[in-house]
Motif scaffolding. Structure first.
Motif, PDB file in Angstrom:
ATOM      1  N   ARG A   1     -72.103  23.016-125.810  1.00  0.00           N
ATOM      2  CA  ARG A   1     -72.047  24.417-126.155  1.00  0.00           C
ATOM      3  C   ARG A   1     -72.752  24.806-125.107  1.00  0.00           C
ATOM      4  O   ARG A   1     -72.232  26.281-124.348  1.00  0.00           O
ATOM      5  CB  ARG A   1     -71.809  25.241-127.492  1.00  0.00           C
ATOM      6  N   LYS A   2     -74.054  25.069-125.210  1.00  0.00           N
ATOM      7  CA  LYS A   2     -75.541  25.893-124.354  1.00  0.00           C
ATOM      8  C   LYS A   2     -74.574  25.650-122.955  1.00  0.00           C
ATOM      9  O   LYS A   2     -74.639  26.042-122.289  1.00  0.00           O
ATOM     10  CB  LYS A   2     -76.656  25.195-124.577  1.00  0.00           C
ATOM     11  N   VAL A   3     -74.651  24.054-122.847  1.00  0.00           N
ATOM     12  CA  VAL A   3     -74.655  23.817-120.741  1.00  0.00           C
ATOM     13  C   VAL A   3     -72.701  23.885-120.266  1.00  0.00           C
ATOM     14  O   VAL A   3     -73.044  24.810-119.557  1.00  0.00           O
ATOM     15  CB  VAL A   3     -74.566  22.083-121.248  1.00  0.00           C
ATOM     16  N   ARG A   4     -72.186  24.476-121.825  1.00  0.00           N
ATOM     17  CA  ARG A   4     -71.262  24.279-121.036  1.00  0.00           C
ATOM     18  C   ARG A   4     -70.322  26.398-120.502  1.00  0.00           C
ATOM     19  O   ARG A   4     -70.038  27.361-120.264  1.00  0.00           O
ATOM     20  CB  ARG A   4     -69.748  24.698-122.117  1.00  0.00           C
ATOM     21  N   ARG A   5     -71.338  26.962-121.903  1.00  0.00           N
ATOM     22  CA  ARG A   5     -71.520  28.283-121.190  1.00  0.00           C
ATOM     23  C   ARG A   5     -72.271  28.865-119.810  1.00  0.00           C
ATOM     24  O   ARG A   5     -72.329  29.723-119.683  1.00  0.00           O
ATOM     25  CB  ARG A   5     -72.681  28.926-122.286  1.00  0.00           C
ATOM     26  N   GLN A   6     -73.177  27.976-120.100  1.00  0.00           N
ATOM     27  CA  GLN A   6     -74.300  27.699-118.446  1.00  0.00           C
ATOM     28  C   GLN A   6     -73.169  28.042-117.085  1.00  0.00           C
ATOM     29  O   GLN A   6     -73.331  28.503-116.082  1.00  0.00           O
ATOM     30  CB  GLN A   6     -75.492  27.127-118.519  1.00  0.00           C
ATOM     31  N   ASN A   7     -72.370  26.627-117.538  1.00  0.00           N
ATOM     32  CA  ASN A   7     -71.368  26.344-116.563  1.00  0.00           C
ATOM     33  C   ASN A   7     -70.464  27.447-116.263  1.00  0.00           C
ATOM     34  O   ASN A   7     -70.438  27.910-114.316  1.00  0.00           O
ATOM     35  CB  ASN A   7     -70.765  25.137-117.009  1.00  0.00           C
ATOM     36  N   ARG A   8     -69.823  28.145-117.155  1.00  0.00           N
ATOM     37  CA  ARG A   8     -68.833  28.906-116.824  1.00  0.00           C
ATOM     38  C   ARG A   8     -69.888  30.369-116.637  1.00  0.00           C
ATOM     39  O   ARG A   8     -69.485  31.049-115.706  1.00  0.00           O
ATOM     40  CB  ARG A   8     -68.933  29.755-118.578  1.00  0.00           C
ATOM     41  N   GLN A   9     -71.041  30.914-116.477  1.00  0.00           N
ATOM     42  CA  GLN A   9     -71.868  31.855-116.293  1.00  0.00           C
ATOM     43  C   GLN A   9     -72.236  31.260-115.034  1.00  0.00           C
ATOM     44  O   GLN A   9     -72.393  32.131-114.093  1.00  0.00           O
ATOM     45  CB  GLN A   9     -72.734  32.295-116.867  1.00  0.00           C
ATOM     46  N   ARG A  10     -71.856  30.081-114.012  1.00  0.00           N
ATOM     47  CA  ARG A  10     -72.640  29.650-113.142  1.00  0.00           C
ATOM     48  C   ARG A  10     -71.069  29.978-111.997  1.00  0.00           C
ATOM     49  O   ARG A  10     -71.335  30.637-110.620  1.00  0.00           O
ATOM     50  CB  ARG A  10     -72.965  28.338-112.825  1.00  0.00           C
TER      51      ARG A  10
END
Length: 193
Positions: free
Chosen positions: A41-50
């Protein structure tokens, strides 16, 4: 995003002889599954922000040039413009309208096209290699998303199984209570006779 791909999340369960069907008791859900879900979930949030901040970050000037050249040379616009220039070049030299600076067999034109091909190929290869790296990272992200989805589905199956077990237990108790009432009623009616 990390370039490493995690091990399959259920390898530890297969080693213990457990299944993934969601039928195992809730105390056997490992903390590793929950930690993996939090990490994904953390990685997915970071990818969305990027992605929201502006797409591919960190491209060098050479990579941007290679992408531009590859996208330009791979377009119909480029093919039409180049074809027009070649027809114009050949027509001027065949008809001798101006002066024959490159008579038939068009050696100068051949040299120019060879130079173009010699420089275009490395640009296109660089762009393809970069795109391959992007695709590899995307495939790793897709794999992690699939793992997350599998874990979420397993947890949903487990919750449904628990609800079903509670419902069956409640129904069993209700049937037992009703059968006890019927049995008591039969005893009362048998005493009256």
């Amino acid at each position: 995003m990390a370039d490493t791909v995690p091990a399959p999340p259920f390898a530890h369960r297969a080693a213990k002889g457990l299944t993934i069907s969601g039928t195992e008791p809730s105390d056997q859900h490992s903390a590793g599954d929950a930690a993996l879900l939090r990490q994904l979930r953390k990685v997915r949030r970071q990818n969305r922000q990027r992605a929201a901040s502006g797409g591919p970050a960190g491209l060098t000037r050479g990579q941007r040039i290679a992408d531009f050249v590859a996208s330009t040379m791979g377009s119909w616009r480029f093919i039409i413009i180049q074809t027009t220039i070649l027809i114009f070049w050949i027509a001027l030299n065949v008809t001798a309208y101006v002066q024959r600076w490159d008579p038939y067999p068009f050696i100068l034109l051949n040299l120019a096209l060879s130079f173009q091909a010699a420089y275009a190929a490395p640009f296109i290869m660089m762009s393809q290699n970069r795109q391959q790296d992007v695709d590899r990272v995307q495939a790793a992200a897709d794999y992690q998303i699939n793992i997350k989805a599998e874990l979420e589905i397993e947890l949903l199956h487990h919750k449904l199984d628990e609800l079903r077990e509670r419902e069956v237990l409640a129904l069993t108790e209700a049937v037992k209570a009703l059968s006890d009432l019927l049995h008591a009623r039969d005893e009362v009616s048998a005493r009256k006779k």
